[in-house]
Design an enzyme around this catalytic site. Structure first.
Site, PDB file in Angstrom:
ATOM      1  N   TRP A 136       0.837  -1.218   0.000  1.00 42.33           N
ATOM      2  CA  TRP A 136       0.000   0.000   0.000  1.00 42.33           C
ATOM      3  C   TRP A 136       0.860   1.251   0.000  1.00 42.33           C
ATOM      4  CZ3 TRP A 136      -0.639   4.226   3.267  1.00 42.33           C
ATOM      5  CH2 TRP A 136      -1.779   5.017   3.030  1.00 42.33           C
ATOM      6  N   HIS A 137       1.996   1.165   0.683  1.00 43.97           N
ATOM      7  CA  HIS A 137       2.833   2.359   0.819  1.00 43.97           C
ATOM      8  C   HIS A 137       3.584   2.711  -0.445  1.00 43.97           C
ATOM      9  CE1 HIS A 137       2.074   2.178   5.164  1.00 43.97           C
ATOM     10  NE2 HIS A 137       2.472   3.433   5.183  1.00 43.97           N
ATOM     11  N   GLY A 138       3.795   1.753  -1.313  1.00 39.98           N
ATOM     12  CA  GLY A 138       4.516   2.124  -2.528  1.00 39.98           C
ATOM     13  C   GLY A 138       4.708   0.967  -3.471  1.00 39.98           C
TER      14      GLY A 138
END
Lengths: 461, 395
Positions: A311-313
């Site tokens: 989700w973060h990257g």
């Protein structure tokens, strides 16, 4: 500047002049305009998402026998959009690496805030399916929830069930508005005064060829980044919560002094709380949570952390980051916590900070080769403890070290505790508090005017 | 006590709120009551204008940046607030400057990537990274290839050596050799800056441009390069030291206004000529006004290099009506603004172009339409290496 001195006064004026029944409409329109200002073309994507999910939810409610189908369609639609915009380029690069082929495909730009608003939409649709909330019959109210400008760009991720009643029936008040203004100013100061200045150290040091940065420099860069990401992100959360209060909304807290945590588990109960809650409610518990066999529980746990990383990257370092935390948290839950409880508080805190700082280095350095060298150097492999890069080559690095010291001080609740203690004894602190807030606001504006370094790292989400 | 606390909180909260709410529209109140600011005095530039709100402007992509820049300039007491932040920072820098001293270097950082050298009262940028010069950009190579192919008989290149191109701790100049590698058939020369004393002689104290002496040296070098030793050099009629403060780019970047100097210029008598700016017949620059208008000549305040010598334009033409002499095509940047007219006085017609403002097609048409005998390129060390000499493909 545009937001503070143009958008905010305009929306406050129109909102409070409007009849109560039109206030959600005002928020919806202004929020879409706010998004369009940064993404003039991709605002259409947001509008399409609102309309599509409005109907998905209604269909889920209306056709109970087929509600699972509509839920799946909604999931495919929303996650498909997120996957396409966020992970297409990454997917193509993986295929290219594995096959040796090269693809001449356009780079897909990432719409601002898509990770945040997609998760908000999913929370709504899933909760409708579960029967926890009613499908929203007003597309305006749904649009307000999805596009609401305070938390659109950087959270907190507001679950629909936490805001459902506030959409229909909220009462703005002067006291709440004042609390909102104070919170907004605090967030602005955190971002503009602290985050932007420590960002300079981190960005400058990480931009240097890795061979030229000493071990000391890399640790200072890591600490600077640790502060940058906290003051940046929590600053934006504070601004979002403050702005919400100005319009009568109460959002849940997103940060709770994470850097005083004495275990990694505790850290994640204090950091980006809304994301942890989202994954708990919509991934971990549906997978079975910890109410299953140990093997499945471990599986569920690691899936959540893998997804958290993704989700973060869209890059391998984020996946490694997620798995890194998944493993450490598992270790704590399985055996480490019991051992840690016996250690002095300072040891527990140092252990936590060590794990967190290394985690941020993994988060920050996206190239895996450079990451390996960076981590190696941080532990003395081919490194030196020279201060030369920090002190000799760019004076600005030295002059921003006080922001690091100040930031370390402010990341604890010490100031709040001191204030609360003395406020009971001295009435003068009450007006002084407001003078300080106004002073912080003016100072933040002054920093903005002087074109201080103003990156925003969570825009990638 | 509790009641008093509650009342005080109530009262202070409302006063705080009123002040905050009054502060929010302050920029627009100022705008509608007093109108837009014309000049940002401390930074010696015109204020950024508010962009027109239209769909076309909005979708161009830089509306938000221009709007933000305009708001920053509209802010009441904005210059004072900026001054406060940057000034406080500079005071702080000075207190900590001892930490930065590298005993092996004469460079002393004072903030915002600006330096002094050996405690002289001169601002400079640090020399660019070695890779900048050792690995010339592909754009620079493309630029060289472009000029190498032009059908002009005489080709010259004169590079203005600026601070970013010299490491004053270890000054060495192999620039001419490096340039000759790329520019075939060109005769090459550069402004010789062998040490920091020469730099101080030739460049403004707080700006990235050369001063009147450096520009004059550049002019002499160029004429010698193109026309030989026998060509008589124009002597300045007088040196004028104005009362204006020359406050340049390096001061503005960090509020380093204490590094001040009087704006000084050489006055030349160049005879009769006609000038065209972007094809319109008009004088170029404001030098004549400053020399001849008593009010301007004796004025005070601030004066920038660009205000005095002239701005950068797509094309400037000087016609000295000397048909027996050659026509010159000069390609350069703001450094040429101080010398383009005096160089042009040695030629019949001179066309001065800026690659940042002209397309390749326009440049080639210019050569086709005019009898160009001499091509002179005048980049500085930075604009040579980064390929700024290459004309843009389209508007």
């Amino acid at each position: 500047m545009t937001f503070i001195f143009t958008f905010l006064p305009a929306i406050l004026l129109v909102y409070y002049l409007a009849d109560r029944k039109y206030r959600n409409l005002v928020l919806c329109i202004f929020s879409l305009f706010f998004y369009a200002y940064g993404e003039p073309k991709l605002v259409l994507l947001m509008i399409i998402s609102i309309i599509a999910n409005y109907y998905f939810a209604l269909l889920i409610t209306r056709y109970k026998k087929r509600n699972k189908l509509f839920l799946v369609l909604s999931l495919v639609f929303n996650l498909g959009l997120l996957g396409f915009f966020k992970y297409f380029n990454f997917g193509v690069s993986i295929i290219a690496q594995m096959t040796g082929l090269s693809f001449n495909l356009p780079i897909i730009g990432l719409p601002i805030g898509i990770s945040f608003y997609t998760f908000q939409i999913l929370s709504y649709v899933i909760d409708v399916y579960r029967g926890k909330v009613e499908a929203q019959k007003s597309i305006i109210k749904l649009g307000t929830y999805i596009a609401f400008f305070p938390q659109l760009i950087a959270g907190p991720i507001v679950q629909y069930k936490d805001i459902e009643k506030q959409l229909d029936d909220r009462r703005e008040s002067v006291a709440l508005f004042i609390a909102g203004v104070k919170r907004f100013i605090l967030g602005l100061a955190k971002k503009i005064i602290i985050a932007n200045n420590v960002a300079y150290i981190a960005d400058t040091l990480y931009a240097q060829p890795i061979a030229e940065v000493s071990t000391t420099g890399l640790w200072i860069a890591a600490i600077a980044y640790m502060l940058q990401i906290y003051f940046d992100f929590s600053g934006y959360s504070d601004m979002a919560i403050g702005l919400g209060k100005m319009f009568g909304f109460n959002f849940l807290e997103n940060f709770n002094y994470p850097y005083i945590a004495k275990s990694v588990s505790d850290f994640w109960r204090r950091w980006h709380i809304s994301l942890s809650m989202w994954f708990r409610d919509y991934v971990y518990i549906p997978l079975g949570g910890n109410r299953c066999s140990k093997i499945k529980w471990i599986r569920n746990f690691l899936i959540v952390w893998l997804l958290t990383g993704i989700w973060h990257g869209a890059n391998w370092n984020f996946i490694i980051w997620g798995v890194y935390y998944g493993i450490i948290l598992l270790c704590e839950k399985l055996f480490l916590s019991k051992k840690l409880e016996k250690a002095p508080a300072i040891i527990r805190w140092l252990y936590t900070m060590f794990v967190v700082i290394i985690g941020w280095v993994i988060f920050r350095v996206e190239d895996l080769g450079a990451l390996a060298i960076t981590l190696g150097k941080m532990f003395g492999i081919n490194g030196s403890f020279s201060l030369s890069l920090i002190f000799y080559d760019d004076f600005l690095l030295v002059s921003t070290l006080p922001y690091i010291i100040f930031g370390i001080f402010l990341m604890t609740p010490l100031i709040r505790k001191i204030y609360v203690y003395f406020e009971k004894k001295c009435l003068l602190l009450i007006p002084l508090k407001y003078v300080i807030y106004l002073g912080l606001f003016v100072l933040s504006v002054a920093f903005l005017l002087s074109n201080a370094y103003n990156p925003f790292i969570y825009f990638r989400f | 006590m509790e009641e008093n606390r509650s009342k005080l909180e109530h009262f202070c909260g409302r006063v705080f709120l009123i002040i905050f709410l009054l502060f929010l529209p302050i920029v627009w109140v100022r705008y509608f009551v007093l109108g837009p600011k014309g000049i940002i005095e401390k930074e010696y530039r015109g204020a950024n204008a508010l962009p027109i709100l239209s769909v076309r402007e909005f979708t161009k992509g830089d509306f938000d940046r221009r709007f933000e820049d305009a708001l920053i300039d509209l802010m009441p007491v904005g210059e004072e607030l900026k001054d406060f932040v940057l000034g406080t920072r500079n005071v702080f820098y000075k207190q900590l400057s001892w930490i930065t001293i590298n005993p092996n270097s004469g460079y002393r950082p004072i903030g915002n990537q600006v330096y002094t050298y050996n405690n002289h009262n001169y601002l400079l940028w640090h020399k660019s990274d070695d890779s900048f010069f050792n690995n010339v950009s592909q754009k620079a190579i493309d630029a060289a290839n472009f000029y190498n192919q032009l059908p002009i008989r005489e080709k010259y290149i004169y590079v203005v050596t600026v601070d970013r191109g010299v490491d004053f701790d270890h000054p060495q100049n192999n620039l001419v050799d490096k340039i000759s590698e790329y520019y075939e058939g060109f005769q090459v020369d550069s402004l010789d800056v062998p040490d920091f004393e020469t730099y101080m002689r030739f460049f403004m104290r707080n700006d990235h441009h050369w001063n009147y002496e450096g520009a004059y040296q550049g002019y002499k070098d160029v004429i010698k390069l193109i026309l030989g030793e026998k060509e008589p050099i124009k002597q300045p009629e007088q040196k004028v030291i104005f009362n204006y403060s020359a406050n340049g780019s390096k001061s503005r970047v960090g509020n380093f206004y204490e590094f001040d100097e009087k704006f000084t210029a050489y006055e030349f008598n160049l005879g009769q000529y006609t000038s065209y700016v972007n094809y319109e017949k008009e004088p170029y620059g404001a030098q004549d006004n400053y020399f001849n208008d008593p009010e301007l000549r004796n004025g005070t305040g601030a004066l920038t290099y660009g205000e005095f010598y002239g701005d950068d334009y797509k094309i400037i033409e000087f016609d000295f009506n000397q048909p027996a002499k050659k026509n010159l095509l000069l390609v350069g940047f703001s450094d040429t603004n101080a010398v383009n007219c005096v160089i042009a006085s040695h030629f019949n017609k001179t066309f001065v172009t800026d690659p940042r403002k002209m397309t390749k097609k326009e440049f080639l048409d210019l050569i086709d339409d005019n009898k160009v005998d001499v091509l002179l390129l005048m980049p500085n060390t930075g604009t040579f290496a980064d390929g700024s000499l290459l004309f843009k493909e389209q508007e």
